[in-house]
Design an enzyme around this catalytic site. Sequence first.
Site, short mmCIF file in Angstrom:
data_model
loop_
_atom_site.label_atom_id
_atom_site.label_comp_id
_atom_site.label_asym_id
_atom_site.label_seq_id
_atom_site.Cartn_x
_atom_site.Cartn_y
_atom_site.Cartn_z
CD1 TRP A 142 -52.30 -28.09 6.47
CD2 TRP A 142 -51.62 -27.59 4.40
NE1 TRP A 142 -51.78 -26.82 6.49
CE2 TRP A 142 -51.36 -26.49 5.24
CE3 TRP A 142 -51.28 -27.50 3.06
CZ2 TRP A 142 -50.76 -25.32 4.78
CZ3 TRP A 142 -50.69 -26.33 2.58
CH2 TRP A 142 -50.43 -25.26 3.44
CG ASP A 168 -48.29 -33.48 4.79
OD1 ASP A 168 -47.22 -33.28 5.39
OD2 ASP A 168 -48.99 -32.56 4.31
CE LYS A 201 -45.72 -26.95 9.24
NZ LYS A 201 -46.62 -25.80 9.12
#
Length: 361
Positions: free
Chosen positions: A103, A173, A197
């Site tokens: 990511w 992030d 999440k």
Amino acid sequence: MSRIYNFSAGPAALPQAVLERARDELLEWQDAGASVMELSHRSKAFLSIAQAAEADLRELLAIPEHYKVLFLQGGATAQFAMVPLNLLPDASSRADYVDTGSWSAKAIKEAGRYGDVQVVASSKDTQYDRIPAPDQWQVRQDAAYLHYTPNETIGGVEFHWVPEVSDAPLVVDMSSTLLSRPIDVSRFGLIYAGAQKNIGPAGLTLVIVREDLLDRARASTPAMLNYATHAKADSMANTPPTYAWYLAGLVFQWLKAQGGLDTMARVNERKAQTLYGAIDGSDFYRSPVAADCRSWMNVPFTLPDAELDGAFLAGAEEAGLSSLKGHRSVGGMRASLYNAMPQDGVDALVAYMQDFERRHG
């Protein structure tokens, strides 16, 4: 009804109490005569939902008054472009990035389209199995910001500390860690997180941004990609993801009812310790991540022979343990232990792992 233990990295499980509340309010929300999905985002009914959700989030995270909270769309991936568009005034502006997994690598690639991006540290050469030591980071003191990914969902590598290597605002992030434990928001310039999440369903993205960073966007930034646009409009410059926002608000209420983020930290740490203890106590399973960088949220592990993976996954599904297959880029297994995963689910997984080892070890 028989619900599985969902170990998916996202979309992840939601607390059952939240789902039951949403079910009960699906057709009509509090005598409004309509479902939340049908309410105008500018109606008094929905504005009360939105305002309560933001207030609860601010309370949970102790967000300072000089930070704006934005409820956006586009997922965390859209933030890979929005961050440089808003924080790099022109193509010559500098940004520093830390590369610790898939990511962060994607964020780096996207940001490189908008400015002078430097990778200040990377663990790519060790297959992203650790966090680079901070004394090795090559930061630039004139960087507009320093970006890192506190938790890599694919590789299972997590920062257990906040970098103090640069005076530049920290941009993070936090898609897979926000609301899993307390954080000091004031240490960051900008936090962004996809909801799917620990926050709510897919379709919502949270941004928490310090107000002094709202006036740095380059002139060519599209209005709907400009944080200032959304801040001025209270996240309603266009129709927001109203139902996802509502569900996130229910999750915030659930978190408060559990005792807040201090409680969630204790619960989440215990779940992770349970699973890592089973892995480390076995000669059959192995963790590919350095011990001091292991994620609480995403636990990858491997079997001694990849030929056993199929049998392990099939047996797990039969036992009600779902979505344990590792990401296609790394293979093996991965168990995601977000807030809604109960200790009972982790205990059931460990029991299955031990039984599988007895039969195949």
